[in-house]
Design a protein around this motif. Structure first.
Motif, PDB file in Angstrom:
ATOM      1  N   LYS A 199       0.739  -1.193  -0.092  1.00  0.00           N
ATOM      2  CA  LYS A 199      -0.114   0.047   0.053  1.00  0.00           C
ATOM      3  C   LYS A 199       0.864   1.331  -0.075  1.00  0.00           C
ATOM      4  N   LEU A 200       1.890   1.219   0.590  1.00  0.00           N
ATOM      5  CA  LEU A 200       2.710   2.451   0.725  1.00  0.00           C
ATOM      6  C   LEU A 200       3.367   2.830  -0.759  1.00  0.00           C
ATOM      7  N   TYR A 201       3.939   1.646  -1.589  1.00  0.00           N
ATOM      8  CA  TYR A 201       4.467   1.841  -2.621  1.00  0.00           C
ATOM      9  C   TYR A 201       3.217   2.401  -3.685  1.00  0.00           C
ATOM     10  N   GLN A 202       2.227   1.736  -3.621  1.00  0.00           N
ATOM     11  CA  GLN A 202       0.838   2.190  -4.389  1.00  0.00           C
ATOM     12  C   GLN A 202       0.403   3.539  -4.102  1.00  0.00           C
ATOM     13  N   ALA A 203       0.701   4.103  -2.844  1.00  0.00           N
ATOM     14  CA  ALA A 203       0.530   5.290  -2.505  1.00  0.00           C
ATOM     15  C   ALA A 203       1.555   6.390  -3.216  1.00  0.00           C
ATOM     16  N   LEU A 204       2.645   5.857  -3.138  1.00  0.00           N
ATOM     17  CA  LEU A 204       3.910   6.709  -3.894  1.00  0.00           C
ATOM     18  C   LEU A 204       3.705   6.653  -5.316  1.00  0.00           C
ATOM     19  N   GLN A 205       3.299   5.610  -5.863  1.00  0.00           N
ATOM     20  CA  GLN A 205       3.204   5.727  -7.314  1.00  0.00           C
ATOM     21  C   GLN A 205       2.033   6.431  -7.654  1.00  0.00           C
ATOM     22  N   ALA A 206       0.959   6.566  -6.988  1.00  0.00           N
ATOM     23  CA  ALA A 206      -0.044   7.324  -7.299  1.00  0.00           C
ATOM     24  C   ALA A 206      -0.156   8.880  -7.339  1.00  0.00           C
ATOM     25  N   GLY A 207       0.968   9.250  -6.298  1.00  0.00           N
ATOM     26  CA  GLY A 207       1.411  10.753  -6.427  1.00  0.00           C
ATOM     27  C   GLY A 207       0.367  11.481  -5.472  1.00  0.00           C
ATOM     28  N   ARG A 208       1.209  12.761  -5.587  1.00  0.00           N
ATOM     29  CA  ARG A 208       0.285  13.756  -4.502  1.00  0.00           C
ATOM     30  C   ARG A 208      -1.154  14.129  -5.399  1.00  0.00           C
ATOM     31  N   ASP A 209      -1.195  14.024  -6.673  1.00  0.00           N
ATOM     32  CA  ASP A 209      -2.432  14.065  -7.517  1.00  0.00           C
ATOM     33  C   ASP A 209      -3.219  13.167  -8.025  1.00  0.00           C
ATOM     34  N   GLY A 210      -2.781  11.948  -7.314  1.00  0.00           N
ATOM     35  CA  GLY A 210      -3.552  10.777  -7.701  1.00  0.00           C
ATOM     36  C   GLY A 210      -3.687  10.138  -9.014  1.00  0.00           C
ATOM     37  N   GLN A 211      -2.660  10.674  -9.817  1.00  0.00           N
ATOM     38  CA  GLN A 211      -2.908  10.283 -11.180  1.00  0.00           C
ATOM     39  C   GLN A 211      -1.931   9.101 -11.465  1.00  0.00           C
TER      40      GLN A 211
ATOM     41  N   LEU B 213      12.394 -12.003  -8.433  1.00  0.00           N
ATOM     42  CA  LEU B 213      11.992 -10.909  -7.810  1.00  0.00           C
ATOM     43  C   LEU B 213      10.687 -10.199  -8.232  1.00  0.00           C
ATOM     44  N   GLU B 214      10.559 -10.320  -9.827  1.00  0.00           N
ATOM     45  CA  GLU B 214       9.403  -9.672 -10.325  1.00  0.00           C
ATOM     46  C   GLU B 214       8.076 -10.498  -9.823  1.00  0.00           C
ATOM     47  N   ASP B 215       8.293 -11.861  -9.790  1.00  0.00           N
ATOM     48  CA  ASP B 215       7.058 -12.689  -9.349  1.00  0.00           C
ATOM     49  C   ASP B 215       6.628 -12.340  -7.841  1.00  0.00           C
ATOM     50  N   PHE B 216       7.738 -12.215  -6.933  1.00  0.00           N
ATOM     51  CA  PHE B 216       7.499 -11.609  -5.397  1.00  0.00           C
ATOM     52  C   PHE B 216       6.819 -10.206  -5.592  1.00  0.00           C
ATOM     53  N   MET B 217       6.914  -9.377  -6.279  1.00  0.00           N
ATOM     54  CA  MET B 217       6.429  -8.294  -6.268  1.00  0.00           C
ATOM     55  C   MET B 217       4.984  -8.371  -6.833  1.00  0.00           C
ATOM     56  N   GLU B 218       4.720  -9.171  -7.824  1.00  0.00           N
ATOM     57  CA  GLU B 218       3.259  -9.257  -8.193  1.00  0.00           C
ATOM     58  C   GLU B 218       2.538 -10.023  -7.319  1.00  0.00           C
ATOM     59  N   LEU B 219       3.163 -11.177  -6.606  1.00  0.00           N
ATOM     60  CA  LEU B 219       2.374 -11.973  -5.594  1.00  0.00           C
ATOM     61  C   LEU B 219       1.880 -11.041  -4.545  1.00  0.00           C
ATOM     62  N   ASN B 220       2.813  -9.878  -4.329  1.00  0.00           N
ATOM     63  CA  ASN B 220       2.377  -9.169  -2.924  1.00  0.00           C
ATOM     64  C   ASN B 220       1.861  -7.563  -3.474  1.00  0.00           C
ATOM     65  N   ALA B 221       1.247  -7.696  -4.709  1.00  0.00           N
ATOM     66  CA  ALA B 221       0.957  -6.257  -5.206  1.00  0.00           C
ATOM     67  C   ALA B 221       1.792  -5.155  -5.037  1.00  0.00           C
ATOM     68  N   ILE B 222       3.002  -5.459  -5.019  1.00  0.00           N
ATOM     69  CA  ILE B 222       4.042  -4.082  -4.948  1.00  0.00           C
ATOM     70  C   ILE B 222       4.043  -3.624  -6.613  1.00  0.00           C
ATOM     71  N   PRO B 223       4.003  -2.416  -6.625  1.00  0.00           N
ATOM     72  CA  PRO B 223       4.088  -1.749  -8.046  1.00  0.00           C
ATOM     73  C   PRO B 223       5.470  -2.121  -8.686  1.00  0.00           C
ATOM     74  N   PRO B 224       5.407  -2.715 -10.032  1.00  0.00           N
ATOM     75  CA  PRO B 224       6.335  -3.151 -10.848  1.00  0.00           C
ATOM     76  C   PRO B 224       7.150  -1.908 -11.150  1.00  0.00           C
ATOM     77  N   GLY B 225       8.359  -2.100 -11.654  1.00  0.00           N
ATOM     78  CA  GLY B 225       9.323  -0.984 -12.092  1.00  0.00           C
ATOM     79  C   GLY B 225      10.445  -1.573 -12.471  1.00  0.00           C
ATOM     80  N   PRO B 226      11.294  -0.923 -13.500  1.00  0.00           N
ATOM     81  CA  PRO B 226      12.746  -1.325 -13.647  1.00  0.00           C
ATOM     82  C   PRO B 226      13.345  -1.889 -12.577  1.00  0.00           C
ATOM     83  N   ILE B 227      14.394  -3.108 -12.668  1.00  0.00           N
ATOM     84  CA  ILE B 227      14.976  -3.357 -11.589  1.00  0.00           C
ATOM     85  C   ILE B 227      16.593  -3.578 -12.074  1.00  0.00           C
ATOM     86  N   PHE B 228      17.388  -2.747 -11.203  1.00  0.00           N
ATOM     87  CA  PHE B 228      18.947  -2.786 -11.607  1.00  0.00           C
ATOM     88  C   PHE B 228      19.366  -3.751 -10.737  1.00  0.00           C
ATOM     89  N   LEU B 229      19.911  -4.866 -11.352  1.00  0.00           N
ATOM     90  CA  LEU B 229      20.826  -5.758 -10.383  1.00  0.00           C
ATOM     91  C   LEU B 229      22.294  -5.809 -11.058  1.00  0.00           C
TER      92      LEU B 229
END
Length: 419
Positions: free
Chosen positions: A202-214, A233-249
């Motif tokens: 929920k925290l990362y969803q809120a951050l991605q939504a932004g202050r304007d909710g767009q 790592l992508e699977d883990f994020m999807e399983l837990n509803a964490i917003p996806p993004g480019p991952i630098f490994l």
């Protein structure tokens, strides 16, 4: 003893040893390639197309060509041995060097060739107009076979804020402060039993939504983990509803700047610098944890970029204790304060959300959602419980994993990341 206080060999010795290891690795790779060409045993069978990123000025794509598709995650009844074997096989992936590819985005296409570790990079023109957060590119062999979709994150000109987040002990429990727990979670567990930090989704969803909710705030992830773990790592994020993004490994090859690397986790700062410079209209929220060097790295970013850094959040890996981890983070507060950047050592996602709402980085309506998720995540198995379950499976390989939160019961495995 810290890295800085340990005695270091002279630079010429390190350079000599590094060159010797790289030469030996190149010799072995060349011998393997000659063997595979003779026996035609090294044909490309999988394109690992990692998430790209860009804006109207251009897009960047990276990926890797492998001789075999990575092994799948464990099933519902897989034992500790299955998880261990999957981990080993994933790190034994065979890359395909010198492989021509076609990468296409919109109406534009380029031809690239994989390097000696099987990686490819492609730069293409961006879209005429950015209308959504995500678009699609594709990578394939020159004849069009192995066509593989490649998602591309597009930064809107009015996004305002970007997020750069660490992974281990920032969104994902790793048990980094207890080597025994960390080892058990790494080798005996998977995405069904690995835990996100409380309230992260929920925290990362809120951050991605932004202050304007767009929902236009781009989220990027940086880690010291190897590319071999990317899809897990992508699977883990999807399983837990964490917003996806480019991952630098990171690559585990022996090239300069790869396995033999600069001290600490400085490559994460290098990736952050690249993003901050690449998107000059964005201010950035940086998230990390107190278990490693994130506070020091982000302090350097604050000193370099000043008000381009909107806030720094460091998760407390042992919130019940006043530990050396806390003291090391505290040592950086004065430096960050001098740069005018807000910084918080946070107990959980609720504390981060409240601070971010006060700064206008997220909408206040998200606060209740984050608090409820923190409370819900309290009921997931603890790290100690998860590790104990793994040890029990080791004694009885026929035992199935203990039941856990439904969000962690889908297919897909996840060894621990390392930073």
């Amino acid at each position: 003893m810290t890295d800085a206080s340990r005695p270091q060999p002279p630079s010429y010795v390190r350079t000599y040893l590094q060159s010797a290891v790289i030469d030996a690795d190149d010799f072995i790779d060349a011998a393997r390639q000659r063997f595979r060409r003779v026996f035609r045993s090294h044909r490309p069978r999988h394109i690992a197309a990692y998430r790209g990123w860009g804006d109207a000025d251009g897009v960047q794509m990276i990926g890797r060509v492998l001789a075999e598709r990575p092994v799948g995650g464990p099933g519902e009844a897989d034992s500790w041995w299955d998880n261990l074997l999957n981990t080993y096989q994933r790190f034994e992936s065979d890359e395909v060097p010198g492989q021509p590819l076609k990468v296409q985005f919109g109406e534009h296409a380029v031809e690239v060739v994989t390097d000696h570790e099987g990686y490819y990079q492609a730069a293409l023109p961006g879209p005429a107009q950015v209308d959504s957060l995500w678009s699609n590119a594709a990578a394939s062999l020159p004849d069009g076979s192995l066509l593989t979709p490649q998602p591309v994150l597009l930064v809107h000109p009015d996004a305002g804020i970007g997020v750069i987040s660490d992974i281990d002990d920032t969104i994902l429990h790793s048990g980094i402060t207890n080597w025994k727990t960390a080892a058990q979670l790494t080798f005996l567990h998977n995405a069904r039993t690995r835990k996100p930090l409380k309230g992260v989704a929920k925290l990362y969803q809120a951050l991605q939504a932004g202050r304007d909710g767009q929902g236009r705030v781009p989220v990027f992830y940086v880690s010291s983990s190897p590319w071999n773990l990317y899809d897990l790592l992508e699977d883990f994020m999807e399983l837990n509803a964490i917003p996806p993004g480019p991952i630098f490994l990171r690559d585990l090859g022996t090239d300069a700047g790869k396995f033999i690397k600069t001290q600490g986790h400085g490559h994460k700062l290098e990736r952050a610098r690249e993003l901050i410079q690449r998107f000059p209209k964005l201010r950035w929220v940086l998230l990390g944890d107190s278990g490693q060097a994130d506070a020091e790295l982000y302090t350097q970013a604050a000193e370099e970029f000043g008000n381009r850094i909107a806030a720094i959040y460091i998760r407390d890996v042992d919130p019940e204790l006043e530990s050396d981890y806390d003291r090391r983070v505290g040592a950086h507060f004065e430096r960050v304060s001098a740069s005018g950047v807000p910084m918080l050592l946070a107990r959980d996602s609720g504390a981060i959300a409240e601070h971010a709402a006060q700064l206008g980085l997220i909408e206040a309506k998200w606060l209740d959602d984050v608090r409820r998720e923190v409370e819900r995540d309290e009921h997931r198995p603890s790290l100690a419980q998860a590790a104990a379950e793994g040890a029990a499976e080791g004694e009885d390989a026929t035992a199935s994993p203990a039941a856990s939160d439904e969000g962690l019961r889908r297919p897909g495995g996840l060894p621990s990341a390392v930073g």
